[in-house]
Design a protein around this motif. Structure first.
Motif, PDB file in Angstrom:
ATOM      1  N   ARG A 160      41.842 -22.151  39.901  1.00  0.00           N
ATOM      2  CA  ARG A 160      41.147 -21.428  38.841  1.00  0.00           C
ATOM      3  C   ARG A 160      41.714 -21.790  37.473  1.00  0.00           C
ATOM      4  NH1 ARG A 160      42.508 -15.855  41.804  1.00  0.00           N
ATOM      5  NH2 ARG A 160      44.399 -17.127  42.073  1.00  0.00           N
ATOM      6  N   ASP A 161      40.828 -21.854  36.481  1.00  0.00           N
ATOM      7  CA  ASP A 161      41.315 -22.092  35.124  1.00  0.00           C
ATOM      8  C   ASP A 161      41.804 -20.765  34.542  1.00  0.00           C
ATOM      9  OD1 ASP A 161      39.041 -20.652  34.389  1.00  0.00           O
ATOM     10  OD2 ASP A 161      37.935 -22.431  33.758  1.00  0.00           O
ATOM     11  N   LEU A 162      42.383 -20.837  33.347  1.00  0.00           N
ATOM     12  CA  LEU A 162      43.000 -19.646  32.768  1.00  0.00           C
ATOM     13  C   LEU A 162      41.983 -18.556  32.474  1.00  0.00           C
ATOM     14  CD1 LEU A 162      45.500 -18.205  31.774  1.00  0.00           C
ATOM     15  CD2 LEU A 162      45.237 -19.375  29.563  1.00  0.00           C
ATOM     16  N   ALA A 163      40.813 -18.927  31.994  1.00  0.00           N
ATOM     17  CA  ALA A 163      39.801 -17.915  31.693  1.00  0.00           C
ATOM     18  C   ALA A 163      39.414 -17.147  32.955  1.00  0.00           C
ATOM     19  CB  ALA A 163      38.570 -18.579  31.076  1.00  0.00           C
ATOM     20  N   TYR A 198      50.621 -23.909  35.857  1.00  0.00           N
ATOM     21  CA  TYR A 198      50.487 -24.817  34.716  1.00  0.00           C
ATOM     22  C   TYR A 198      49.399 -24.314  33.761  1.00  0.00           C
ATOM     23  CZ  TYR A 198      53.710 -28.600  35.824  1.00  0.00           C
ATOM     24  OH  TYR A 198      54.853 -29.338  36.022  1.00  0.00           O
ATOM     25  N   ALA A 199      48.309 -23.770  34.322  1.00  0.00           N
ATOM     26  CA  ALA A 199      47.257 -23.214  33.473  1.00  0.00           C
ATOM     27  C   ALA A 199      47.749 -21.970  32.742  1.00  0.00           C
ATOM     28  CB  ALA A 199      46.030 -22.886  34.317  1.00  0.00           C
ATOM     29  N   VAL A 200      48.473 -21.115  33.428  1.00  0.00           N
ATOM     30  CA  VAL A 200      48.956 -19.865  32.842  1.00  0.00           C
ATOM     31  C   VAL A 200      49.899 -20.126  31.674  1.00  0.00           C
ATOM     32  CG1 VAL A 200      50.427 -17.848  33.287  1.00  0.00           C
ATOM     33  CG2 VAL A 200      48.636 -18.470  34.913  1.00  0.00           C
ATOM     34  N   TYR A 201      50.735 -21.131  31.813  1.00  0.00           N
ATOM     35  CA  TYR A 201      51.701 -21.432  30.755  1.00  0.00           C
ATOM     36  C   TYR A 201      51.182 -22.457  29.746  1.00  0.00           C
ATOM     37  CZ  TYR A 201      55.287 -18.729  33.143  1.00  0.00           C
ATOM     38  OH  TYR A 201      56.008 -17.699  33.706  1.00  0.00           O
ATOM     39  N   GLY A 202      49.880 -22.755  29.797  1.00  0.00           N
ATOM     40  CA  GLY A 202      49.266 -23.619  28.798  1.00  0.00           C
ATOM     41  C   GLY A 202      49.695 -25.069  28.869  1.00  0.00           C
ATOM     42  N   GLY A 219      60.367 -23.160  29.518  1.00  0.00           N
ATOM     43  CA  GLY A 219      61.281 -23.844  28.605  1.00  0.00           C
ATOM     44  C   GLY A 219      60.583 -24.821  27.679  1.00  0.00           C
ATOM     45  N   ARG A 220      59.455 -25.382  28.099  1.00  0.00           N
ATOM     46  CA  ARG A 220      58.750 -26.361  27.257  1.00  0.00           C
ATOM     47  C   ARG A 220      57.759 -25.705  26.300  1.00  0.00           C
ATOM     48  NH1 ARG A 220      58.899 -29.625  31.899  1.00  0.00           N
ATOM     49  NH2 ARG A 220      56.874 -28.861  32.590  1.00  0.00           N
ATOM     50  N   GLY A 221      57.167 -24.614  26.678  1.00  0.00           N
ATOM     51  CA  GLY A 221      56.188 -23.966  25.818  1.00  0.00           C
ATOM     52  C   GLY A 221      54.817 -24.578  25.971  1.00  0.00           C
ATOM     53  N   PRO A 222      53.765 -23.887  25.511  1.00  0.00           N
ATOM     54  CA  PRO A 222      52.382 -24.356  25.676  1.00  0.00           C
ATOM     55  C   PRO A 222      52.093 -25.611  24.869  1.00  0.00           C
ATOM     56  CG  PRO A 222      52.447 -22.447  24.242  1.00  0.00           C
ATOM     57  CD  PRO A 222      53.830 -22.599  24.798  1.00  0.00           C
ATOM     58  N   ALA A 223      51.155 -26.401  25.365  1.00  0.00           N
ATOM     59  CA  ALA A 223      50.756 -27.624  24.661  1.00  0.00           C
ATOM     60  C   ALA A 223      49.862 -27.309  23.469  1.00  0.00           C
ATOM     61  CB  ALA A 223      50.038 -28.567  25.619  1.00  0.00           C
ATOM     62  N   ALA A 255      42.622 -17.642  23.363  1.00  0.00           N
ATOM     63  CA  ALA A 255      41.317 -18.302  23.481  1.00  0.00           C
ATOM     64  C   ALA A 255      40.718 -18.118  24.869  1.00  0.00           C
ATOM     65  CB  ALA A 255      41.455 -19.796  23.172  1.00  0.00           C
ATOM     66  N   ALA A 256      41.544 -18.121  25.903  1.00  0.00           N
ATOM     67  CA  ALA A 256      41.049 -17.973  27.268  1.00  0.00           C
ATOM     68  C   ALA A 256      40.589 -16.558  27.555  1.00  0.00           C
ATOM     69  CB  ALA A 256      42.120 -18.388  28.269  1.00  0.00           C
TER      70      ALA A 256
END
Length: 275
Positions: free
Chosen positions: A94-97, A166-170, A261-265, A272-273
């Motif tokens: 599933r995507d974030l939305a 990965y979707a949740v953390y952008g 640790g990396r933060g969203p892209a 937005a989601a």
């Protein structure tokens, strides 16, 4: 909720004579992963039905290799690796939305990640318990096939979790759906949140020989940890449940730490989601 991508024929199998059970195994694994958060996702009864169906699919395809899997058969391990590579693009993600719409009570990425982790741990625990119960049956030759089923089912659940985290953390990577599926499989096989944003990463991981070796090593390690689940009587179910729960929780914890640790892209991706 859609699959990560369309399946492709595993290398090493000719177009004619490609085993039909590979499609069936992939479809069964996709169902197990999709139902992880459903009403039966964490129940022993619902999971047991799926695991029996998966074992039947695997039993015919793995044959002697599957029966020797518990003794470390290279042929059995290779076939398991191919089955997982073939199934990976089918796993529904599933995507974030969609995730935010399905879990409106989760107000932050951490809260949503907590929900997803809990659901996957519950489902993985049920898989481990279900596979362990086979030891009450006087059919020792079936046990390696049941172990193979547990390995693949747990991997499918964890692969779905990795992709959705990965979707949740952008940090969902670009690239084709199929490329992303193999990238997430690399994350699963290494047990940590890899940086998938670097140029060329997805292309390098696209069903490569290196990825096959990584997946094979991870399946081997997991198999050794799960062997005690074949203990006599119901002890196997208890051990299987505990090992599966521990492994899934450890993976989620490590991946979440690395992603955090990396933060969203993309700044503002969360808001937005939810719009």
């Amino acid at each position: 909720m859609a699959p990560i991508g369309e399946p492709e024929r595993p290398e090493g199998f000719p177009e004619q004579g490609f085993p039909a059970e590979s499609d069936e195994v992939g479809a069964e694994l996709a169902r197990i992963a999709a139902e992880a958060e459903g009403p039966d996702g964490g129940s022993r009864g619902g999971t047991a039905r799926r695991m029996r169906a998966l074992a039947r699919r695997l039993g015919g395809g793995l044959g002697r290799g599957g029966r020797r899997l518990g003794a470390g058969s290279r042929g059995g391990l290779r076939m398991l690796t191919e089955r997982l590579l073939d199934a990976a693009p089918r796993i529904p993600v599933r995507d974030l939305a969609t995730l935010r719409a399905q879990h409106p009570g989760a107000r932050t990425p951490e809260e949503l990640a907590d929900v997803l982790t809990a659901g996957s741990v519950r489902a993985s625990t049920a898989v481990g318990a279900s596979a362990g119960t086979v030891a009450v049956m006087p059919l020792p030759l079936v046990m390696p096939v049941e172990l193979a089923s547990e390995l693949l089912a747990s991997a499918a659940i964890e692969l779905k979790l990795v992709a959705e985290l990965y979707a949740v953390y952008g940090q969902a990577p670009d690239g084709s759906a199929r490329q992303r599926s193999y990238a997430y499989l690399a994350v699963w096989s290494e047990g940590r949140g890899l940086d998938l944003s670097r140029p060329g990463t997805l292309l390098a991981l696209n069903r490569s020989a290196a990825l096959r070796r990584q997946v094979g090593r991870r399946l081997t390690r997991s198999g050794l940890r799960k062997l005690p689940s074949l203990a006599p009587l119901l002890a196997g179910a208890v051990i299987g449940a505990r090992v599966s729960r521990t492994d899934t929780l450890r993976l989620a914890t490590t991946v979440r730490r690395d992603l955090r640790g990396r933060g969203p892209a993309v700044p503002g991706y969360w808001e937005a989601a939810g719009a």
